[in-house]
Design a protein around this motif. Structure first.
Motif, PDB file in Angstrom:
ATOM      1  N   ILE A  24       0.873  -1.181   0.000  1.00 47.00           N
ATOM      2  CA  ILE A  24       0.000   0.000   0.000  1.00 47.00           C
ATOM      3  C   ILE A  24       0.905   1.224   0.000  1.00 47.00           C
ATOM      4  CG2 ILE A  24      -1.922   1.169   1.151  1.00 47.00           C
ATOM      5  CD1 ILE A  24      -2.450  -1.812   0.408  1.00 47.00           C
TER       6      ILE A  24
ATOM      7  N   GLY B  93       1.211   5.451  -0.079  1.00 46.28           N
ATOM      8  CA  GLY B  93       0.586   6.767   0.055  1.00 46.28           C
ATOM      9  C   GLY B  93       1.397   7.732  -0.800  1.00 46.28           C
ATOM     10  N   GLY B  94       2.064   8.683  -0.134  1.00 42.63           N
ATOM     11  CA  GLY B  94       2.887   9.648  -0.866  1.00 42.63           C
ATOM     12  C   GLY B  94       4.311   9.164  -1.101  1.00 42.63           C
ATOM     13  N   GLY B  95       4.653   7.985  -0.596  1.00 43.52           N
ATOM     14  CA  GLY B  95       6.014   7.457  -0.789  1.00 43.52           C
ATOM     15  C   GLY B  95       7.077   8.279  -0.072  1.00 43.52           C
ATOM     16  N   SER B  96       6.695   8.953   1.029  1.00 40.58           N
ATOM     17  CA  SER B  96       7.655   9.833   1.713  1.00 40.58           C
ATOM     18  C   SER B  96       8.317   9.170   2.917  1.00 40.58           C
ATOM     19  CB  SER B  96       6.963  11.131   2.147  1.00 40.58           C
ATOM     20  OG  SER B  96       5.971  10.866   3.105  1.00 40.58           O
ATOM     21  N   ASN B  97       8.045   7.884   3.100  1.00 41.28           N
ATOM     22  CA  ASN B  97       8.707   7.177   4.204  1.00 41.28           C
ATOM     23  C   ASN B  97       9.153   5.791   3.752  1.00 41.28           C
ATOM     24  OD1 ASN B  97       9.690   7.081   6.797  1.00 41.28           O
ATOM     25  ND2 ASN B  97       7.802   6.297   7.678  1.00 41.28           N
TER      26      ASN B  97
ATOM     27  N   ASN C 185      -3.027   4.482  -2.708  1.00 44.71           N
ATOM     28  CA  ASN C 185      -4.280   4.799  -2.030  1.00 44.71           C
ATOM     29  C   ASN C 185      -4.692   6.248  -2.276  1.00 44.71           C
ATOM     30  OD1 ASN C 185      -6.305   5.254  -0.215  1.00 44.71           O
ATOM     31  ND2 ASN C 185      -5.347   4.140   1.451  1.00 44.71           N
TER      32      ASN C 185
ATOM     33  N   PRO D 281       4.990  15.574   4.971  1.00 41.90           N
ATOM     34  CA  PRO D 281       4.498  15.067   3.685  1.00 41.90           C
ATOM     35  C   PRO D 281       3.699  13.772   3.862  1.00 41.90           C
ATOM     36  CG  PRO D 281       6.890  15.409   3.643  1.00 41.90           C
ATOM     37  CD  PRO D 281       6.452  15.509   5.071  1.00 41.90           C
TER      38      PRO D 281
ATOM     39  N   THR E 240       0.201  11.038   3.258  1.00 40.32           N
ATOM     40  CA  THR E 240      -1.257  10.920   3.273  1.00 40.32           C
ATOM     41  C   THR E 240      -1.794  10.722   4.692  1.00 40.32           C
ATOM     42  OG1 THR E 240      -0.945   8.561   2.930  1.00 40.32           O
ATOM     43  CG2 THR E 240      -1.394   9.883   0.963  1.00 40.32           C
TER      44      THR E 240
ATOM     45  N   GLN F 107       3.235   5.049  11.400  1.00 39.28           N
ATOM     46  CA  GLN F 107       4.372   5.232  12.307  1.00 39.28           C
ATOM     47  C   GLN F 107       4.052   6.289  13.374  1.00 39.28           C
ATOM     48  OE1 GLN F 107       8.121   6.639  11.043  1.00 39.28           O
ATOM     49  NE2 GLN F 107       7.388   8.622  10.332  1.00 39.28           N
TER      50      GLN F 107
ATOM     51  N   GLY G 276       4.925  12.236  14.254  1.00 39.05           N
ATOM     52  CA  GLY G 276       5.093  13.170  15.360  1.00 39.05           C
ATOM     53  C   GLY G 276       6.043  14.284  14.998  1.00 39.05           C
TER      54      GLY G 276
ATOM     55  N   VAL H 195      -5.157   0.792   5.523  1.00 43.28           N
ATOM     56  CA  VAL H 195      -5.972   1.828   6.160  1.00 43.28           C
ATOM     57  C   VAL H 195      -6.788   2.526   5.067  1.00 43.28           C
ATOM     58  CG1 VAL H 195      -5.917   3.983   7.480  1.00 43.28           C
ATOM     59  CG2 VAL H 195      -4.193   2.211   7.921  1.00 43.28           C
TER      60      VAL H 195
ATOM     61  N   ARG I 251      10.276  24.317   9.769  1.00 46.07           N
ATOM     62  CA  ARG I 251      10.556  23.132   8.944  1.00 46.07           C
ATOM     63  C   ARG I 251      11.217  23.523   7.633  1.00 46.07           C
ATOM     64  NH1 ARG I 251       7.698  18.326  10.650  1.00 46.07           N
ATOM     65  NH2 ARG I 251       8.298  17.463   8.669  1.00 46.07           N
TER      66      ARG I 251
END
Ligand SMILES: Cc1cc2nc3c(=O)[nH]c(=O)nc-3n(C[C@H](O)[C@H](O)[C@H](O)COP(=O)(O)OP(=O)(O)OC[C@H]3O[C@@H](n4cnc5c(N)ncnc54)[C@H](O)[C@@H]3O)c2cc1C
Length: 338
Positions: free
Chosen positions: A49, A51-55, A69, A116, A118, A125, A128, A178, A223
């Motif tokens: 699955i 999402g934004g592929g940021s992790n 997704n 970044p 979804t 994770q 935070g 999810v 940031r």
């Protein structure tokens, strides 16, 4: 819904590394998802699955089906003068949702601005930042078991949230999709402003009335000054979790490095900065071909263009080994390596 074959994932991960997927599809609603689940061609395929592929760091091609997704929608479940319960589709962009909550007068998420990805990945994770974790406002997480395709709802305690962790990143990793998250947000306008960088921002700007929207502004500015924009420089944010060490270990490192700072987790454990450890090993700013230990924030590894997933992973392992040698502290990857 179109199912594509052998497609490049380069534009679907913020490290911008090359990898391909045997099958790839974008799911926009539950009807499309159900039609995918009953399709015998994919029943036994490995599933990822996305999402934004940021992790995520792809180190090889994905031999299965990548399900991107895109499930949207926002629905108010209940509301009174103090709070609101709101159900949000997993494919919504996280920061657009945070912006919506702040501008609507619902507080609780403003410290998590500009992360970044979804909404659906936020519980994975337990994202935070700046003294807040998303677990503080999650009511339930809804989705599908990827083995029997049955719908399931997890209450907050069933999610087993921990620091950058949950049941979805451990026991149920790649086993649950999810589809929506229910958030319980306040309307009292109270903010969490005791994180040092936020406190400094407020005092420098001489802000008198600290509202959720001021916190959002502060977090975005802080940031932007520290973290590379993944649209411009490939990265996945913090590559390592901040380690939690014993009080004794903390004292022993501090006796050699008096500038070590810690954040109390409980009476025996102290969280320290992984970025600080990496910096103390002299690694900040080190570059090998297109991979750099980011010169503004040692916790971030960046790809200046042509790096492969393997090259990035090798550097991350080198960092881990050097820190272990110097401090006898074992760093753990925060990024999901595939
Ligand atoms: C510049 C930058 C700054 C960042 N700062 C922070 C930060 O301050 N705090 C923080 O916690 N994180 C941070 N991150 C990491 C990342 O943004 C978050 O972890 C985010 O929640 C990932 O969302 P995503 O949609 O991109 O997930 P992806 O990268 O697509 O996926 C991450 C993992 O979650 C799984 N997953 C994704 N969606 C679903 C779903 N719907 N159902 C089941 N599994 C799913 C994937 O399979 C994968 O294992 C940062 C990243 C970057 C690039």
């Amino acid at each position: 819904m179109t199912i594509q074959k052998n497609i490049s994932l380069k534009e679907y991960n913020t490290f911008h590394v090359e990898a391909s997927a045997k099958y790839f599809c974008e799911v926009n609603d539950l009807i499309e998802l159900e039609s995918l689940f009953v399709d015998d061609r994919f029943r036994d395929e490995k599933k990822l699955i996305l999402g934004g592929g940021s992790n995520i760091l792809f180190t090889k091609d994905f031999n299965g089906i990548v399900i991107k997704n895109n499930i949207g929608g926002i629905e108010v479940i209940s509301e009174d003068q103090e709070s609101i319960l709101i159900k949000v589709g997993a494919g919504n962009d996280w920061d657009e949702f945070v912006e919506y909550t702040v501008s609507s007068g619902f507080n609780g998420l403003e410290n998590l601005s500009l992360i970044p990805g979804t909404v659906g990945a936020s519980p994975i994770q337990n994202i935070g930042a700046y003294g807040v974790e998303v677990k503080d406002v999650i009511e339930t997480v809804n989705g599908f078991d990827l083995e029997d395709f049955k719908e399931k709802t997890f209450t907050n305690s069933e999610c087993r949230f921990d620091y950058r962790d949950s049941i979805f990143k451990s026991e149920l990793k790649n086993k649950f999709m999810v589809t929506s998250v229910v958030f319980n947000l306040s309307k009292d306008g109270k903010v969490k402003s005791n994180y040092e960088a936020i406190k400094n921002y407020i005092s420098e700007k001489n802000i008198r009335e600290i509202t959720p929207s001021e916190i959002r502004k502060a977090v975005i500015e802080i940031r932007k000054s520290k973290l590379p924009d993944p649209q411009e420089i490939g990265n996945a944010g913090s590559f390592f979790r901040n380690p939690v060490i014993t009080k004794e270990k903390f004292e022993s490192v501090k006796s050699k490095y008096p500038d070590l700072r810690g954040y109390k987790v409980n009476d025996n454990s102290i969280k320290i900065s992984a970025g600080w450890l990496i910096e103390k090993c002299g690694l900040k700013g080190k570059r090998s071909k297109d991979v750099e230990i980011y010169d503004k924030q040692a916790l971030v590894i960046v790809n200046y263009g042509s790096a492969s997933g393997i090259e990035i992973k090798n550097i991350a392992e080198e960092i881990r080994d050097i820190v272990l040698d110097e401090f006898n502290i074992s760093l753990q990857f925060e990024v999901n390596i595939l």
